[in-house]
Motif scaffolding. Sequence first.
Motif, PDB file in Angstrom:
ATOM      1  N   GLU A   1       0.833  -1.208   0.000  1.00  0.00           N
ATOM      2  CA  GLU A   1       0.000   0.000   0.000  1.00  0.00           C
ATOM      3  C   GLU A   1       0.872   1.264   0.000  1.00  0.00           C
ATOM      4  O   GLU A   1       0.654   2.187  -0.787  1.00  0.00           O
ATOM      5  CB  GLU A   1      -0.900  -0.025   1.242  1.00  0.00           C
ATOM      6  CG  GLU A   1      -2.155   0.790   1.132  1.00  0.00           C
ATOM      7  CD  GLU A   1      -3.069   0.351   0.004  1.00  0.00           C
ATOM      8  OE1 GLU A   1      -3.689   1.231  -0.573  1.00  0.00           O
ATOM      9  OE2 GLU A   1      -3.135  -0.860  -0.303  1.00  0.00           O
ATOM     10  N   GLY A   2       1.867   1.293   0.897  1.00  0.00           N
ATOM     11  CA  GLY A   2       2.774   2.441   0.983  1.00  0.00           C
ATOM     12  C   GLY A   2       3.522   2.654  -0.317  1.00  0.00           C
ATOM     13  O   GLY A   2       3.660   3.779  -0.802  1.00  0.00           O
ATOM     14  N   ARG A   3       3.984   1.553  -0.898  1.00  0.00           N
ATOM     15  CA  ARG A   3       4.722   1.665  -2.170  1.00  0.00           C
ATOM     16  C   ARG A   3       3.850   2.290  -3.259  1.00  0.00           C
ATOM     17  O   ARG A   3       4.292   3.163  -4.002  1.00  0.00           O
ATOM     18  CB  ARG A   3       5.202   0.278  -2.611  1.00  0.00           C
ATOM     19  CG  ARG A   3       5.920   0.286  -3.949  1.00  0.00           C
ATOM     20  CD  ARG A   3       6.239  -1.115  -4.401  1.00  0.00           C
ATOM     21  NE  ARG A   3       7.297  -1.719  -3.619  1.00  0.00           N
ATOM     22  CZ  ARG A   3       8.592  -1.618  -3.930  1.00  0.00           C
ATOM     23  NH1 ARG A   3       8.965  -0.944  -4.976  1.00  0.00           N
ATOM     24  NH2 ARG A   3       9.492  -2.190  -3.166  1.00  0.00           N
ATOM     25  N   ARG A   4       2.584   1.862  -3.298  1.00  0.00           N
ATOM     26  CA  ARG A   4       1.677   2.402  -4.328  1.00  0.00           C
ATOM     27  C   ARG A   4       1.485   3.917  -4.151  1.00  0.00           C
ATOM     28  O   ARG A   4       1.536   4.682  -5.104  1.00  0.00           O
ATOM     29  CB  ARG A   4       0.315   1.697  -4.271  1.00  0.00           C
ATOM     30  CG  ARG A   4       0.258   0.461  -5.160  1.00  0.00           C
ATOM     31  CD  ARG A   4      -1.159  -0.067  -5.272  1.00  0.00           C
ATOM     32  NE  ARG A   4      -1.606  -0.676  -4.038  1.00  0.00           N
ATOM     33  CZ  ARG A   4      -1.289  -1.910  -3.646  1.00  0.00           C
ATOM     34  NH1 ARG A   4      -0.508  -2.653  -4.413  1.00  0.00           N
ATOM     35  NH2 ARG A   4      -1.724  -2.398  -2.505  1.00  0.00           N
ATOM     36  N   ILE A   5       1.288   4.327  -2.886  1.00  0.00           N
ATOM     37  CA  ILE A   5       1.072   5.762  -2.638  1.00  0.00           C
ATOM     38  C   ILE A   5       2.336   6.536  -3.004  1.00  0.00           C
ATOM     39  O   ILE A   5       2.290   7.593  -3.626  1.00  0.00           O
ATOM     40  CB  ILE A   5       0.698   6.009  -1.158  1.00  0.00           C
ATOM     41  CG1 ILE A   5      -0.578   5.231  -0.796  1.00  0.00           C
ATOM     42  CG2 ILE A   5       0.494   7.497  -0.888  1.00  0.00           C
ATOM     43  CD1 ILE A   5      -0.878   5.207   0.698  1.00  0.00           C
ATOM     44  N   ALA A   6       3.492   5.986  -2.604  1.00  0.00           N
ATOM     45  CA  ALA A   6       4.770   6.664  -2.876  1.00  0.00           C
ATOM     46  C   ALA A   6       4.981   6.809  -4.384  1.00  0.00           C
ATOM     47  O   ALA A   6       5.351   7.884  -4.874  1.00  0.00           O
ATOM     48  CB  ALA A   6       5.918   5.882  -2.237  1.00  0.00           C
ATOM     49  N   GLU A   7       4.723   5.736  -5.119  1.00  0.00           N
ATOM     50  CA  GLU A   7       4.936   5.780  -6.576  1.00  0.00           C
ATOM     51  C   GLU A   7       4.053   6.834  -7.232  1.00  0.00           C
ATOM     52  O   GLU A   7       4.490   7.566  -8.105  1.00  0.00           O
ATOM     53  CB  GLU A   7       4.657   4.400  -7.188  1.00  0.00           C
ATOM     54  CG  GLU A   7       5.898   3.513  -7.121  1.00  0.00           C
ATOM     55  CD  GLU A   7       5.616   2.077  -7.520  1.00  0.00           C
ATOM     56  OE1 GLU A   7       4.482   1.762  -7.922  1.00  0.00           O
ATOM     57  OE2 GLU A   7       6.555   1.267  -7.389  1.00  0.00           O
ATOM     58  N   LYS A   8       2.826   6.927  -6.738  1.00  0.00           N
ATOM     59  CA  LYS A   8       1.897   7.908  -7.301  1.00  0.00           C
ATOM     60  C   LYS A   8       2.426   9.327  -7.115  1.00  0.00           C
ATOM     61  O   LYS A   8       2.222  10.208  -7.940  1.00  0.00           O
ATOM     62  CB  LYS A   8       0.546   7.754  -6.597  1.00  0.00           C
ATOM     63  CG  LYS A   8      -0.619   8.117  -7.445  1.00  0.00           C
ATOM     64  CD  LYS A   8      -1.908   7.650  -6.829  1.00  0.00           C
ATOM     65  CE  LYS A   8      -2.979   8.683  -7.095  1.00  0.00           C
ATOM     66  NZ  LYS A   8      -4.017   8.707  -6.115  1.00  0.00           N
ATOM     67  N   LYS A   9       3.105   9.538  -5.997  1.00  0.00           N
ATOM     68  CA  LYS A   9       3.600  10.884  -5.703  1.00  0.00           C
ATOM     69  C   LYS A   9       5.022  11.111  -6.210  1.00  0.00           C
ATOM     70  O   LYS A   9       5.590  12.175  -6.012  1.00  0.00           O
ATOM     71  CB  LYS A   9       3.556  11.118  -4.182  1.00  0.00           C
ATOM     72  CG  LYS A   9       2.141  11.021  -3.614  1.00  0.00           C
ATOM     73  CD  LYS A   9       2.087  11.366  -2.146  1.00  0.00           C
ATOM     74  CE  LYS A   9       0.646  11.225  -1.651  1.00  0.00           C
ATOM     75  NZ  LYS A   9       0.377  11.872  -0.397  1.00  0.00           N
ATOM     76  N   GLY A  10       5.621  10.075  -6.795  1.00  0.00           N
ATOM     77  CA  GLY A  10       6.994  10.209  -7.285  1.00  0.00           C
ATOM     78  C   GLY A  10       8.028  10.221  -6.182  1.00  0.00           C
ATOM     79  O   GLY A  10       9.159  10.682  -6.368  1.00  0.00           O
ATOM     80  N   ILE A  11       7.643   9.720  -5.020  1.00  0.00           N
ATOM     81  CA  ILE A  11       8.557   9.695  -3.863  1.00  0.00           C
ATOM     82  C   ILE A  11       9.187   8.306  -3.772  1.00  0.00           C
ATOM     83  O   ILE A  11       8.488   7.305  -3.930  1.00  0.00           O
ATOM     84  CB  ILE A  11       7.774  10.034  -2.566  1.00  0.00           C
ATOM     85  CG1 ILE A  11       7.265  11.474  -2.631  1.00  0.00           C
ATOM     86  CG2 ILE A  11       8.633   9.812  -1.318  1.00  0.00           C
ATOM     87  CD1 ILE A  11       6.360  11.890  -1.482  1.00  0.00           C
ATOM     88  N   PRO A  12      10.511   8.239  -3.567  1.00  0.00           N
ATOM     89  CA  PRO A  12      11.146   6.915  -3.520  1.00  0.00           C
ATOM     90  C   PRO A  12      10.630   6.073  -2.353  1.00  0.00           C
ATOM     91  O   PRO A  12      10.187   6.609  -1.353  1.00  0.00           O
ATOM     92  CB  PRO A  12      12.637   7.236  -3.334  1.00  0.00           C
ATOM     93  CG  PRO A  12      12.685   8.623  -2.821  1.00  0.00           C
ATOM     94  CD  PRO A  12      11.477   9.325  -3.363  1.00  0.00           C
ATOM     95  N   TYR A  13      10.715   4.767  -2.540  1.00  0.00           N
ATOM     96  CA  TYR A  13      10.222   3.839  -1.523  1.00  0.00           C
ATOM     97  C   TYR A  13      11.248   2.719  -1.342  1.00  0.00           C
ATOM     98  O   TYR A  13      11.700   2.162  -2.330  1.00  0.00           O
ATOM     99  CB  TYR A  13       8.884   3.242  -1.973  1.00  0.00           C
ATOM    100  CG  TYR A  13       8.315   2.288  -0.973  1.00  0.00           C
ATOM    101  CD1 TYR A  13       7.423   2.721  -0.012  1.00  0.00           C
ATOM    102  CD2 TYR A  13       8.680   0.930  -0.984  1.00  0.00           C
ATOM    103  CE1 TYR A  13       6.892   1.826   0.912  1.00  0.00           C
ATOM    104  CE2 TYR A  13       8.154   0.059  -0.066  1.00  0.00           C
ATOM    105  CZ  TYR A  13       7.268   0.502   0.882  1.00  0.00           C
ATOM    106  OH  TYR A  13       6.762  -0.363   1.798  1.00  0.00           O
ATOM    107  N   LEU A  14      11.616   2.379  -0.180  1.00  0.00           N
ATOM    108  CA  LEU A  14      11.570   3.132   1.063  1.00  0.00           C
ATOM    109  C   LEU A  14      12.525   4.309   0.975  1.00  0.00           C
ATOM    110  O   LEU A  14      13.698   4.102   0.695  1.00  0.00           O
ATOM    111  CB  LEU A  14      12.076   2.269   2.222  1.00  0.00           C
ATOM    112  CG  LEU A  14      11.323   0.999   2.572  1.00  0.00           C
ATOM    113  CD1 LEU A  14      12.065   0.199   3.631  1.00  0.00           C
ATOM    114  CD2 LEU A  14       9.996   1.433   3.204  1.00  0.00           C
ATOM    115  N   ALA A  15      12.052   5.485   1.250  1.00  0.00           N
ATOM    116  CA  ALA A  15      12.893   6.673   1.107  1.00  0.00           C
ATOM    117  C   ALA A  15      13.921   6.753   2.245  1.00  0.00           C
ATOM    118  O   ALA A  15      13.609   6.446   3.390  1.00  0.00           O
ATOM    119  CB  ALA A  15      12.015   7.913   1.116  1.00  0.00           C
ATOM    120  N   ILE A  16      15.126   7.173   1.862  1.00  0.00           N
ATOM    121  CA  ILE A  16      16.195   7.289   2.864  1.00  0.00           C
ATOM    122  C   ILE A  16      16.625   8.757   2.947  1.00  0.00           C
ATOM    123  O   ILE A  16      17.181   9.310   1.997  1.00  0.00           O
ATOM    124  CB  ILE A  16      17.392   6.384   2.500  1.00  0.00           C
ATOM    125  CG1 ILE A  16      16.935   4.913   2.477  1.00  0.00           C
ATOM    126  CG2 ILE A  16      18.549   6.586   3.482  1.00  0.00           C
ATOM    127  CD1 ILE A  16      17.973   3.941   1.950  1.00  0.00           C
TER     128      ILE A  16
END
Length: 358
Positions: free
Chosen positions: A31-46
Motif C-alpha cells: 500500500e505504501g509503495r503504491r502511494i509513494a509511486e503515485k507521488k513520485g517519492i522513492p520507496y523506502l525513502a532514505i
Amino acid sequence: MRRMLIVLAAIIVLSASGIAAAYFLLNRKGEGRRIAEKKGIPYLAIMAHRGVSDLAPEATDPAYRLALEMGADYLEADIQRTADGVLVCFHDDTLDRNTDAAQVFPGREMDSIDKFTYAELMMLDIGTWFNEKNPDRARETFHELKILTLEELIDIAESHDNRPGLYLETKSALRYPGIEKEIIDLLKSRGWIEDGASMESIEVGNDIDVDPLEDGDGEVEPAPVRIADGPARVILQSFEDESIRIMKDLAPNVPRIYLVDEELEEKKGGWNELIAIAKKYDADLGPSGYQAWPWRTGEAHRNGVLVHHYTLNKPWQMRLLRFFGTDGIFTNRTDLALKLYRRQKMQPLEEYFKRIGY
Ligand code: G3P
Ligand code: CA
C-alpha cells in the motif's frame, strides 16, 4: 521451572503472532509503495538526517557531502533565519549544544538563532564539539566548520553526479513568520520548484529489483541518485500545522510532511486526528519511531497518507520499521540504511571521507 518456561514460550509465541497478524492484517503490503509511486517519492525513502550526522558534525559540509557520496535519496535540513534575514541550516533553538557560542558570545549562548546576524554566526565553530563528544569519530578536518546557509546546501546538492532531493523543515516555524515563502522563493530562483509543476508520477530510479523485506549482503552496485530530476525533488516538512497550511497555499504541488510526535498526538486528540490534519493540507505524515505501530501506518495508508519515520540509526530499528511497514526513514547513518534497504554495496567509510576531502 518447567511451567515458567512454558508460560514464557507461550508469551513469546503469542506476541510474535500478534505482531505478524498486525502487520499482515492492518498494514497491507504494497500500500505504501503504491502511494509513494503515485507521488513520485522513492520507496523506502532514505533521508540523510542533518547529513550523515553520526559520522560528521550535523548539518555541516562534510555531513551532507558524505550523504551525497553514499547515495541518500534526500538531504534533510532544519531551516531558520538570522536577524538579518539569511536562511541557515541549524536544528536547535540555541547555540549552546553544538557551537562555541559560550566562548565567542558569553551570555548569549542561550539566545535563539534569530537574535544573531549572519556575520555573527560565521564566527562560530560548529565542528569541534563533535570531536570532543565522539573521540572515536573525531577528525582534524572537523575543526572550525561553519554553519551552512540554505544556498550553500543547494550548492552541495547540485555538486555531484548523484542528484538527491531536498527535505526541508521549517524549524520553530512560528518564530519566523514568512519563512515558508522565503524558502519557496529561493528554491524557485534556483530551479528546484517550478510554478505549476505537476506531481505526476515519473521514474526516479529508486525502485530496486530486490525484495526489501529481505536482508542482503551489500551485493547491489549503487545506482545514480536521480530524485532531483523527479516531481518530489523537494519535500517540505514542519511540526506546525499552520506552516503546513502556508506551504500548501504557496506551493500546492510540492509534497509536504506534517511532523508529529507522541506529545502532539495527545494534544491534537489522537492518531486519527493527525491523519485528518495531514489530509486537510494534502500532506503526508512524519512521526517519531515510537509511533510506528503497523496499525497506525496502515490507517494512514487507508487514507492515502504516506508515513516517513524519524530518526532510525541502528540496523535493528531499521529492520523493525521495515517489518512494521514504514515508507521511509530519517537516519543519521545513510550507509547502514542503504545497505539494509537497498542491499547497496558500500565502500569502507574511509573511502567516502577520502572522496569528499575530509
Ligand atoms: O525532520 C524529521 C526529524 O528531523 C524531526 O525531528 O527534531 O530532528 O528535526 P528533529
Ligand atoms: Ca528535522
